[in-house]
Write a protein that holds these residues in place. Sequence first.
Motif, PDB file in Angstrom:
ATOM      1  N   ARG A  47       0.869  -1.175   0.000  1.00 30.63           N
ATOM      2  CA  ARG A  47       0.000   0.000   0.000  1.00 30.63           C
ATOM      3  C   ARG A  47       0.911   1.232   0.000  1.00 30.63           C
ATOM      4  NH1 ARG A  47      -5.271   0.364   1.880  1.00 30.63           N
ATOM      5  NH2 ARG A  47      -5.030  -1.638   2.964  1.00 30.63           N
ATOM      6  N   TRP A  48       0.616   2.216  -0.838  1.00 28.31           N
ATOM      7  CA  TRP A  48       1.472   3.396  -0.894  1.00 28.31           C
ATOM      8  C   TRP A  48       0.706   4.617  -1.390  1.00 28.31           C
ATOM      9  CZ3 TRP A  48       1.241  -0.268  -4.633  1.00 28.31           C
ATOM     10  CH2 TRP A  48       1.180   0.134  -5.963  1.00 28.31           C
ATOM     11  N   ARG A  49       1.308   5.776  -1.153  1.00 28.29           N
ATOM     12  CA  ARG A  49       0.752   7.041  -1.630  1.00 28.29           C
ATOM     13  C   ARG A  49       1.624   7.557  -2.773  1.00 28.29           C
ATOM     14  NH1 ARG A  49      -2.999   9.654   1.454  1.00 28.29           N
ATOM     15  NH2 ARG A  49      -3.520   8.653   3.451  1.00 28.29           N
ATOM     16  N   PRO A  50       1.052   7.734  -3.946  1.00 32.81           N
ATOM     17  CA  PRO A  50       1.836   8.205  -5.086  1.00 32.81           C
ATOM     18  C   PRO A  50       2.158   9.693  -4.985  1.00 32.81           C
ATOM     19  CG  PRO A  50      -0.466   8.034  -5.702  1.00 32.81           C
ATOM     20  CD  PRO A  50      -0.358   7.489  -4.297  1.00 32.81           C
ATOM     21  N   ALA A  51       3.138  10.113  -5.758  1.00 29.37           N
ATOM     22  CA  ALA A  51       3.522  11.525  -5.771  1.00 29.37           C
ATOM     23  C   ALA A  51       2.507  12.384  -6.502  1.00 29.37           C
ATOM     24  CB  ALA A  51       4.899  11.682  -6.420  1.00 29.37           C
ATOM     25  N   HIS A  52       1.717  11.766  -7.386  1.00 25.73           N
ATOM     26  CA  HIS A  52       0.695  12.491  -8.151  1.00 25.73           C
ATOM     27  C   HIS A  52      -0.640  11.764  -8.005  1.00 25.73           C
ATOM     28  CE1 HIS A  52       3.691  15.000 -10.136  1.00 25.73           C
ATOM     29  NE2 HIS A  52       4.397  13.912 -10.349  1.00 25.73           N
ATOM     30  N   PRO A  53      -1.768  12.475  -8.121  1.00 26.79           N
ATOM     31  CA  PRO A  53      -3.066  11.802  -8.113  1.00 26.79           C
ATOM     32  C   PRO A  53      -3.090  10.710  -9.182  1.00 26.79           C
ATOM     33  CG  PRO A  53      -3.349  14.179  -8.051  1.00 26.79           C
ATOM     34  CD  PRO A  53      -1.897  13.935  -8.309  1.00 26.79           C
ATOM     35  N   THR A  54      -3.663   9.561  -8.844  1.00 25.82           N
ATOM     36  CA  THR A  54      -3.655   8.422  -9.761  1.00 25.82           C
ATOM     37  C   THR A  54      -5.017   7.743  -9.777  1.00 25.82           C
ATOM     38  OG1 THR A  54      -1.301   8.050  -9.338  1.00 25.82           O
ATOM     39  CG2 THR A  54      -2.536   6.239 -10.333  1.00 25.82           C
ATOM     40  N   ASP A  55      -5.592   7.648 -10.943  1.00 25.11           N
ATOM     41  CA  ASP A  55      -6.844   6.926 -11.149  1.00 25.11           C
ATOM     42  C   ASP A  55      -6.471   5.559 -11.721  1.00 25.11           C
ATOM     43  OD1 ASP A  55      -9.171   5.826 -12.422  1.00 25.11           O
ATOM     44  OD2 ASP A  55     -10.101   7.804 -12.379  1.00 25.11           O
ATOM     45  N   VAL A  56      -6.609   4.507 -10.914  1.00 28.00           N
ATOM     46  CA  VAL A  56      -6.160   3.171 -11.316  1.00 28.00           C
ATOM     47  C   VAL A  56      -6.874   2.695 -12.573  1.00 28.00           C
ATOM     48  CG1 VAL A  56      -6.142   0.735 -10.640  1.00 28.00           C
ATOM     49  CG2 VAL A  56      -5.415   2.485  -9.015  1.00 28.00           C
ATOM     50  N   GLY A  57      -8.198   2.781 -12.580  1.00 26.14           N
ATOM     51  CA  GLY A  57      -8.951   2.291 -13.730  1.00 26.14           C
ATOM     52  C   GLY A  57      -8.622   3.030 -15.007  1.00 26.14           C
ATOM     53  N   LEU A  58      -8.559   4.343 -14.942  1.00 25.73           N
ATOM     54  CA  LEU A  58      -8.271   5.143 -16.120  1.00 25.73           C
ATOM     55  C   LEU A  58      -6.839   4.922 -16.601  1.00 25.73           C
ATOM     56  CD1 LEU A  58      -9.259   7.296 -18.096  1.00 25.73           C
ATOM     57  CD2 LEU A  58      -8.545   9.036 -16.453  1.00 25.73           C
ATOM     58  N   THR A  59      -5.904   4.862 -15.671  1.00 25.65           N
ATOM     59  CA  THR A  59      -4.500   4.677 -16.038  1.00 25.65           C
ATOM     60  C   THR A  59      -4.270   3.349 -16.741  1.00 25.65           C
ATOM     61  OG1 THR A  59      -3.686   6.105 -14.261  1.00 25.65           O
ATOM     62  CG2 THR A  59      -2.171   4.417 -15.067  1.00 25.65           C
ATOM     63  N   LEU A  60      -4.929   2.291 -16.262  1.00 24.50           N
ATOM     64  CA  LEU A  60      -4.676   0.958 -16.802  1.00 24.50           C
ATOM     65  C   LEU A  60      -5.604   0.568 -17.943  1.00 24.50           C
ATOM     66  CD1 LEU A  60      -4.017  -1.056 -13.513  1.00 24.50           C
ATOM     67  CD2 LEU A  60      -2.367   0.060 -15.021  1.00 24.50           C
ATOM     68  N   SER A  61      -6.595   1.386 -18.239  1.00 20.06           N
ATOM     69  CA  SER A  61      -7.625   0.979 -19.198  1.00 20.06           C
ATOM     70  C   SER A  61      -7.073   0.658 -20.584  1.00 20.06           C
ATOM     71  CB  SER A  61      -8.708   2.058 -19.304  1.00 20.06           C
ATOM     72  OG  SER A  61      -8.162   3.285 -19.767  1.00 20.06           O
ATOM     73  N   ARG A  62      -6.003   1.336 -21.003  1.00 19.21           N
ATOM     74  CA  ARG A  62      -5.458   1.088 -22.338  1.00 19.21           C
ATOM     75  C   ARG A  62      -4.666  -0.214 -22.410  1.00 19.21           C
ATOM     76  NH1 ARG A  62      -5.856   2.561 -27.351  1.00 19.21           N
ATOM     77  NH2 ARG A  62      -3.775   3.388 -27.659  1.00 19.21           N
ATOM     78  N   LEU A  63      -4.458  -0.878 -21.276  1.00 17.59           N
ATOM     79  CA  LEU A  63      -3.809  -2.188 -21.303  1.00 17.59           C
ATOM     80  C   LEU A  63      -4.806  -3.293 -21.610  1.00 17.59           C
ATOM     81  CD1 LEU A  63      -1.488  -1.932 -18.157  1.00 17.59           C
ATOM     82  CD2 LEU A  63      -0.955  -1.344 -20.531  1.00 17.59           C
ATOM     83  N   ARG A  64      -6.077  -2.973 -21.541  1.00 17.53           N
ATOM     84  CA  ARG A  64      -7.132  -3.971 -21.748  1.00 17.53           C
ATOM     85  C   ARG A  64      -7.400  -4.142 -23.245  1.00 17.53           C
ATOM     86  NH1 ARG A  64     -12.966  -3.741 -18.596  1.00 17.53           N
ATOM     87  NH2 ARG A  64     -13.460  -5.961 -18.792  1.00 17.53           N
ATOM     88  N   ARG A  65      -7.437  -5.395 -23.693  1.00 15.55           N
ATOM     89  CA  ARG A  65      -7.687  -5.703 -25.108  1.00 15.55           C
ATOM     90  C   ARG A  65      -9.119  -6.205 -25.262  1.00 15.55           C
ATOM     91  NH1 ARG A  65      -3.043  -3.752 -27.856  1.00 15.55           N
ATOM     92  NH2 ARG A  65      -1.292  -4.042 -26.444  1.00 15.55           N
ATOM     93  N   GLY A  66     -10.061  -5.276 -25.212  1.00 18.65           N
ATOM     94  CA  GLY A  66     -11.470  -5.626 -25.332  1.00 18.65           C
ATOM     95  C   GLY A  66     -12.085  -5.984 -23.989  1.00 18.65           C
ATOM     96  N   ARG A  67     -13.406  -5.949 -23.922  1.00 15.75           N
ATOM     97  CA  ARG A  67     -14.108  -6.159 -22.655  1.00 15.75           C
ATOM     98  C   ARG A  67     -13.935  -7.580 -22.125  1.00 15.75           C
ATOM     99  NH1 ARG A  67     -17.453  -2.390 -20.931  1.00 15.75           N
ATOM    100  NH2 ARG A  67     -18.635  -3.916 -19.724  1.00 15.75           N
ATOM    101  N   SER A  68     -13.670  -8.547 -22.988  1.00 14.92           N
ATOM    102  CA  SER A  68     -13.526  -9.940 -22.555  1.00 14.92           C
ATOM    103  C   SER A  68     -12.072 -10.389 -22.532  1.00 14.92           C
ATOM    104  CB  SER A  68     -14.346 -10.857 -23.475  1.00 14.92           C
ATOM    105  OG  SER A  68     -15.710 -10.528 -23.424  1.00 14.92           O
ATOM    106  N   ASP A  69     -11.158  -9.464 -22.386  1.00 14.67           N
ATOM    107  CA  ASP A  69      -9.735  -9.783 -22.312  1.00 14.67           C
ATOM    108  C   ASP A  69      -9.488 -10.744 -21.148  1.00 14.67           C
ATOM    109  OD1 ASP A  69      -6.970  -9.851 -22.018  1.00 14.67           O
ATOM    110  OD2 ASP A  69      -6.716  -7.680 -22.129  1.00 14.67           O
ATOM    111  N   PRO A  70      -8.982 -11.954 -21.393  1.00 16.27           N
ATOM    112  CA  PRO A  70      -8.781 -12.904 -20.298  1.00 16.27           C
ATOM    113  C   PRO A  70      -7.600 -12.557 -19.395  1.00 16.27           C
ATOM    114  CG  PRO A  70      -8.039 -13.849 -22.376  1.00 16.27           C
ATOM    115  CD  PRO A  70      -8.699 -12.549 -22.707  1.00 16.27           C
ATOM    116  N   THR A  71      -6.820 -11.522 -19.738  1.00 20.74           N
ATOM    117  CA  THR A  71      -5.699 -11.108 -18.901  1.00 20.74           C
ATOM    118  C   THR A  71      -6.002  -9.844 -18.101  1.00 20.74           C
ATOM    119  OG1 THR A  71      -4.599  -9.637 -20.513  1.00 20.74           O
ATOM    120  CG2 THR A  71      -4.152 -11.998 -20.686  1.00 20.74           C
ATOM    121  N   PHE A  72      -7.206  -9.284 -18.261  1.00 15.68           N
ATOM    122  CA  PHE A  72      -7.538  -7.996 -17.633  1.00 15.68           C
ATOM    123  C   PHE A  72      -9.036  -7.935 -17.409  1.00 15.68           C
ATOM    124  CE2 PHE A  72      -8.459  -3.612 -17.077  1.00 15.68           C
ATOM    125  CZ  PHE A  72      -7.297  -2.875 -16.904  1.00 15.68           C
ATOM    126  N   GLN A  73      -9.441  -7.792 -16.154  1.00 11.08           N
ATOM    127  CA  GLN A  73     -10.853  -7.655 -15.843  1.00 11.08           C
ATOM    128  C   GLN A  73     -11.049  -6.637 -14.718  1.00 11.08           C
ATOM    129  OE1 GLN A  73     -13.728  -9.193 -17.305  1.00 11.08           O
ATOM    130  NE2 GLN A  73     -12.161  -9.498 -18.876  1.00 11.08           N
TER     131      GLN A  73
END
Length: 344
Positions: A47-73
């Motif tokens: 658990r940690w506090r980042p130096a800048h505000p961070t939105d986890v979902g928004l930041t990682l969303s471009r790693l997802r390959r479609g809504r049914s990506d078996p590596t990202f949910q």
Amino acid sequence: MGTAAGSDEGTAPSIAAPAGPGMPAVAPDLTQREAPERAPSPDCSSRWRPAHPTDVGLTLSRLRRGRSDPTFQVSQDGAVWRTTLTRSGPATLRLTQSGLTELRCEAWGEGAREALEGAPDLLGERDDPSGFVAQHPLVRDAHRRWPGLRIPRTGRVIESLIPAILEQKVISLQATASFRALVRAHGTPAPGPAPAGMRVPPSARAWQLIPSWEWHRAGVDPQRSRTVMVCLAVTRQLEAASDLTAAEASARLRAVPGIGEWTAAEVAQRAFGDADALSVGDYHLAGAIGHTLFDADFDDALMVAAMRIWQPHRYRVVRLLEASGTLGKPRHGPRLAFVDHRGH
């Protein structure tokens, strides 16, 4: 989560030891249903506090390959689940947050410790937004509305490269369907209590062992599958590109036959966390940038020239516009057609 010049460092993540086995089973009650089994404790967590505000979902969303990506949910509670194949072995990550200033990562699997150590980079620790000037009302508004958007860095080149190759010259739905089918067939089950159906991406060797007819059945034409095989033959050299400068890494990627400017940029955005990697050669991007920001028809050359004012943050501008829902152009021409390679 990167630290801007002259600012204080963010609080370093603290890694917790495993919390021990799950709670013992509850004795059955004749008047009630048996209590649900508790989810297994993570192999490690931080658990940690980042130096800048961070939105986890928004930041990682471009790693997802479609809504049914078996590596990202994304589960119903908003937690982001992601699998990866580290040098130490497979791992599942569960990433959550409290507001924009406190992040938590839990990890399971043989590669849990290695994946956990990379979690800050994954959530933008190295992303440095200092010096970014919006320059345009739409960009300024998006930057104000989405302060938690960071550029992630996975450090895993092949995991970003193979899906990018599958996206060459086909529509996104076709590419994500091909990726999904191949990962489900040749990946391994996700460690830990991951959502049902999640898989760890295949190893380089597992990708190499996929027979030609199976690529064909998944809708991947021989040219793209050959490009994947050529890349897999130099996996070690490509993975090492994450330690190079942006220019050196791009040059190494583009030295592989079948990897051009667009594919190299798509990898740089994800594996290297390159906030300037512009996807030149994209079927839609130049036109969308032209109409959104300049009310004009753009080709790639005009887009590159117009976006020089944002270097080294051109990809950041694209992501901000995507997040705000303003990036696009009027549709007057035909969409890119679906091409079914299975009948060829």
